[in-house]
Design a protein around this motif. Structure first.
Motif, short mmCIF file in Angstrom:
data_model
loop_
_atom_site.label_atom_id
_atom_site.label_comp_id
_atom_site.label_asym_id
_atom_site.label_seq_id
_atom_site.Cartn_x
_atom_site.Cartn_y
_atom_site.Cartn_z
N GLU A 144 0.88 -0.65 0.05
CA GLU A 144 0.10 -0.32 0.01
C GLU A 144 1.09 1.58 0.01
OE1 GLU A 144 -2.43 -3.07 3.00
OE2 GLU A 144 0.12 -2.39 2.88
N SER A 145 0.48 2.64 -0.39
CA SER A 145 0.96 4.08 -0.62
C SER A 145 -0.20 4.83 -0.84
CB SER A 145 1.85 4.12 -1.72
OG SER A 145 1.52 3.78 -2.99
N GLY B 20 -1.73 -6.44 2.74
CA GLY B 20 -0.67 -5.83 3.26
C GLY B 20 -0.23 -5.39 4.17
N GLN B 21 0.94 -3.82 4.32
CA GLN B 21 1.40 -3.71 5.87
C GLN B 21 0.60 -2.93 6.24
OE1 GLN B 21 2.32 -2.96 2.91
NE2 GLN B 21 2.62 -0.34 2.84
N GLY B 22 -0.65 -2.47 5.96
CA GLY B 22 -0.67 -0.98 6.02
C GLY B 22 -0.11 0.48 5.91
N THR B 23 -0.94 1.02 5.72
CA THR B 23 -0.62 2.74 5.61
C THR B 23 -1.32 3.06 6.35
OG1 THR B 23 0.01 4.40 3.53
CG2 THR B 23 -2.26 2.97 3.15
N GLN B 24 -0.78 4.79 6.37
CA GLN B 24 -1.59 5.64 7.58
C GLN B 24 -2.11 6.81 7.03
OE1 GLN B 24 -1.32 5.02 11.82
NE2 GLN B 24 -2.96 6.64 11.13
N VAL B 25 -3.66 7.07 7.75
CA VAL B 25 -3.83 7.99 6.93
C VAL B 25 -4.65 8.85 8.11
CG1 VAL B 25 -6.22 8.92 6.17
CG2 VAL B 25 -5.00 6.97 5.23
#
Length: 119
Positions: free
Chosen positions: A6-7, A110-115
């Motif tokens: 993710e991005s 996925g490893q995750g993306t911070q929002v």
């Protein structure tokens, strides 16, 4: 080996927009049901939006009309367009791929993306 990356996360003010991307390798996403989940601190991971291999979409009530999930099979990528963001949308967002094939269930994260949405 299947990988989902993710991005697109980041810090945005309330009312702003972000587009998350999930690029898959080691598999073909059009064979999978794809989903975006999120997890806020102290909360369980929850489904935000999904798109089936056939293209049907689902949105949880609190993102309907604000978020859009889409898929680009040529790029093996799933997107989550997030508009009119609210502070309560703050969470780590995870991409998920699922497929049932020959009596086996495949499930990848996925490893995750911070929002982070500031008020």
């Amino acid at each position: 080996q299947v990988q989902l990356v993710e991005s697109g996360g980041g810090l945005v003010q309330a009312g702003g927009s972000l587009r998350l991307s999930c690029v898959a390798s080691g598999t073909i996403i059009r064979l999978h049901d794809m989903g975006w989940y999120r997890q806020a601190p102290g909360n369980e991971r929850e489904l935000v939006a999904s798109i089936t291999s056939g293209g049907s979409t689902y949105y949880t009530d609190y993102v309907k009309g604000r978020f859009t999930i889409s898929r680009d099979d040529a790029k093996n990528t799933v997107y989550l367009q997030m508009n009119s963001l609210k502070p309560e949308d703050t969470a780590v967002y995870y991409c998920n791929a699922r497929r049932a094939y020959r009596a086996l269930n495949y499930n990848y994260w996925g490893q995750g993306t911070q929002v982070t949405v500031s008020s």
